[in-house]
Design an enzyme around this catalytic site. Structure first.
Site, mmCIF file in Angstrom:
data_model
loop_
_atom_site.group_PDB
_atom_site.id
_atom_site.type_symbol
_atom_site.label_atom_id
_atom_site.label_comp_id
_atom_site.label_asym_id
_atom_site.label_seq_id
_atom_site.Cartn_x
_atom_site.Cartn_y
_atom_site.Cartn_z
ATOM 1 N N GLY A 140 0.809 -1.219 0.000
ATOM 2 C CA GLY A 140 0.000 0.000 0.000
ATOM 3 C C GLY A 140 0.840 1.266 0.000
ATOM 4 O O GLY A 140 0.386 2.320 0.425
ATOM 5 N N ASP B 115 -2.437 8.341 -5.741
ATOM 6 C CA ASP B 115 -1.108 7.725 -5.708
ATOM 7 C C ASP B 115 -0.213 8.272 -6.824
ATOM 8 O O ASP B 115 0.922 8.683 -6.592
ATOM 9 C CB ASP B 115 -1.222 6.200 -5.861
ATOM 10 C CG ASP B 115 -2.127 5.595 -4.812
ATOM 11 O OD1 ASP B 115 -2.447 6.290 -3.825
ATOM 12 O OD2 ASP B 115 -2.539 4.425 -4.980
ATOM 13 N N SER C 272 3.802 1.049 -5.028
ATOM 14 C CA SER C 272 4.877 0.585 -5.912
ATOM 15 C C SER C 272 4.416 0.621 -7.368
ATOM 16 O O SER C 272 5.210 0.910 -8.271
ATOM 17 C CB SER C 272 5.339 -0.817 -5.528
ATOM 18 O OG SER C 272 4.263 -1.718 -5.541
ATOM 19 N N TYR D 3 -12.697 -2.740 -2.774
ATOM 20 C CA TYR D 3 -12.473 -1.341 -3.196
ATOM 21 C C TYR D 3 -13.561 -0.916 -4.183
ATOM 22 O O TYR D 3 -14.179 0.135 -4.038
ATOM 23 C CB TYR D 3 -11.084 -1.247 -3.831
ATOM 24 C CG TYR D 3 -10.620 0.149 -4.174
ATOM 25 C CD1 TYR D 3 -9.909 0.910 -3.258
ATOM 26 C CD2 TYR D 3 -10.876 0.705 -5.428
ATOM 27 C CE1 TYR D 3 -9.458 2.186 -3.570
ATOM 28 C CE2 TYR D 3 -10.437 1.982 -5.758
ATOM 29 C CZ TYR D 3 -9.724 2.713 -4.831
ATOM 30 O OH TYR D 3 -9.281 3.979 -5.137
HETATM 31 C C1 GLA Z 1 -5.564 3.247 -3.077
HETATM 32 C C2 GLA Z 1 -5.955 3.908 -4.395
HETATM 33 C C3 GLA Z 1 -6.069 5.428 -4.211
HETATM 34 C C4 GLA Z 1 -6.980 5.770 -3.021
HETATM 35 C C5 GLA Z 1 -6.585 4.969 -1.785
HETATM 36 C C6 GLA Z 1 -7.563 5.156 -0.655
HETATM 37 O O1 GLA Z 1 -4.286 3.645 -2.707
HETATM 38 O O2 GLA Z 1 -5.004 3.630 -5.399
HETATM 39 O O3 GLA Z 1 -6.538 6.010 -5.409
HETATM 40 O O4 GLA Z 1 -8.329 5.582 -3.360
HETATM 41 O O5 GLA Z 1 -6.498 3.576 -2.064
HETATM 42 O O6 GLA Z 1 -7.508 6.457 -0.159
#
Ligand code: GLA
Length: 393
Positions: A127, A175, A130, A225
């Site tokens: 998380g 990200d 990468s 998700y």
């Molecule tokens: C992952 C997803 C991001 C975001 C986070 C939760 O990292 O890639 O876009 O939604 O979860 O905040």
């Protein structure tokens, strides 16, 4: 940062000799400080780039082949630019392949092939982004090598599109944006609806950010998700009865939500939406308290964020909850929360520098006793976003 001499040697060992110059690019991983599961709802996030990430060495070829190799994985291949398709067996290579395909779709066709060598320092599946890191370093390095402009906001959008459409992961923009636009010692306040952003100096004085890796593989993360995303979309549909123009939860205030949340009949969907609007509000409160240098108040907001992700959004799980609960028992800890998508992965804690060793020891011991897993800790500095590394090789 990896030793560039060693990487260059690995590059020349792997590929045929060539007169052309090897260029080196780097993109970091990221940690999100607060604002979780708000990006795809058009809300605020507050991530920062790490000092470790993915290094890419690149050298042009005379033909139309692209060489993909990594110091982390055995799998390597040469594929024609004209035959780049998604293939599960190609594993990590799908990220740079997807970037090349999406660059071409946006008019940035490669004029020649390249040999590429990646070196990743971010634990996969933890998380810490990468995948965004390898996507962004590939896009930046190829654009620079072809002489195209390297607009880091456009690169973030292209990398997100690649992840959504080529890799098939329905992530938001956080990200890729953080990895592309981070700045040393700054966190990024990003409004995900408009992509307006501010680089906010993150001055934590005698406090350190400590990342705790639960080392719990994120199992069901993709389906859960996507389910959360669609629950948020459902909430918007119900709220449109009062706010016909909204398309995202981030477009209403917490006060407006509280006044009209009864329009959402499904209790679970209502709780998901409650998390999102309150979490966006917590990011704004964080800006206020950080401006006043009130780290204690920021720590409390981090804890509020974790509790909400645990109780309302339900994306934590026993490993993340245990690690956060144990972190909060250590004297000198101002706050702790999960970071990223959840269901495993990492926590981030704000720890007094004198307590860091005790923190690692105590949290590590209690966490292992309760979960049977061995965690890892990284005391984290905030680094720059994607860039070319120009030191002599
Ligand atoms: C992952 C997803 C991001 C975001 C986070 C939760 O990292 O890639 O876009 O939604 O979860 O905040």
């Amino acid at each position: 940062m990896a030793d560039l001499q060693v990487l260059k040697q690995q590059f020349t060992d792997r590929y045929e000799a060539s007169e052309s110059e090897i260029l080196v690019f780097f993109a970091p991983g990221r940690v999100n400080l607060i604002g979780e599961h708000t990006d795809y709802n058009g809300g605020y996030v507050f991530p920062a780039a790490l000092t470790f990430g993915t290094t890419m060495l690149i050298r042009p070829r005379q033909d139309r082949l692209v060489g993909f190799a990594s110091t982390n994985f055995k799998l390597h291949k040469q594929i024609s630019i004209d035959e780049l398709i998604y293939n599960e067996a190609d594993d990590w290579m799908n990220y740079p392949k997807g970037i090349i395909v999406h660059l071409a779709k946006q008019g940035f066709e490669l004029t020649r092939g390249y040999d590429l060598l990646f070196h990743g320092e971010i634990p996969n599946g933890a998380g810490l982004s990468s995948s965004a890191s390898i996507e962004v370093v590939t896009a930046y390095g190829l654009l620079a090598s072809e002489g195209y402009p390297t607009d880091t906001v456009k690169i973030a959008l292209l990398a997100q599109k690649t992840e959504n459409e080529f890799v098939g992961v329905n992530c938001g923009i956080m990200d890729q944006f953080a990895v592309a636009n981070g700045k040393k010692d700054h966190a990024i306040l990003l409004m995900c609806d408009t992509l307006e952003y501010d680089l906010v100096p993150f001055q934590s004085g005698s406090y350190k950010l400590v990342i705790g890796n639960t080392n719990k593989r994120r199992g069901l993360v993709d389906s859960a998700y996507n389910e959360r995303r669609s629950q948020c979309e459902q909430a918007v549909k119900y709220l449109q009865a009062q706010f016909p123009d909204i398309t995202l939860l981030g477009q209403i205030t917490l006060e407006q939500f509280n006044a009209y949340k009864h329009l959402i009949p499904d209790e679970t969907v209502r709780r998901r939406a409650q998390h999102v609007v309150e979490e966006i509000d917590r990011v704004l409160q964080s800006m206020k308290v950080l401006q006043e240098n009130d780290l204690e108040a920021f720590g409390k907001l981090m804890v509020g964020s974790h509790n909400s992700l645990r109780d309302l959004y339900e994306v934590t799980g026993v490993e993340l909850d245990t690690m956060v609960a144990e972190a909060l028992k250590v004297p000198g800890v101002l706050g702790s929360r999960m970071t990223g998508a959840g269901f495993g992965g990492c926590t981030v804690s704000l720890v007094h520098e004198d307590s860091v060793r005790a923190f690692q020891y105590q949290v590590g011991k209690a966490y292992t006793e309760q979960t049977g897993l061995t965690p890892e800790f990284y005391v984290c500095d905030i680094g720059d976003g994607v860039k070319q590394i120009k030191e002599e090789l």
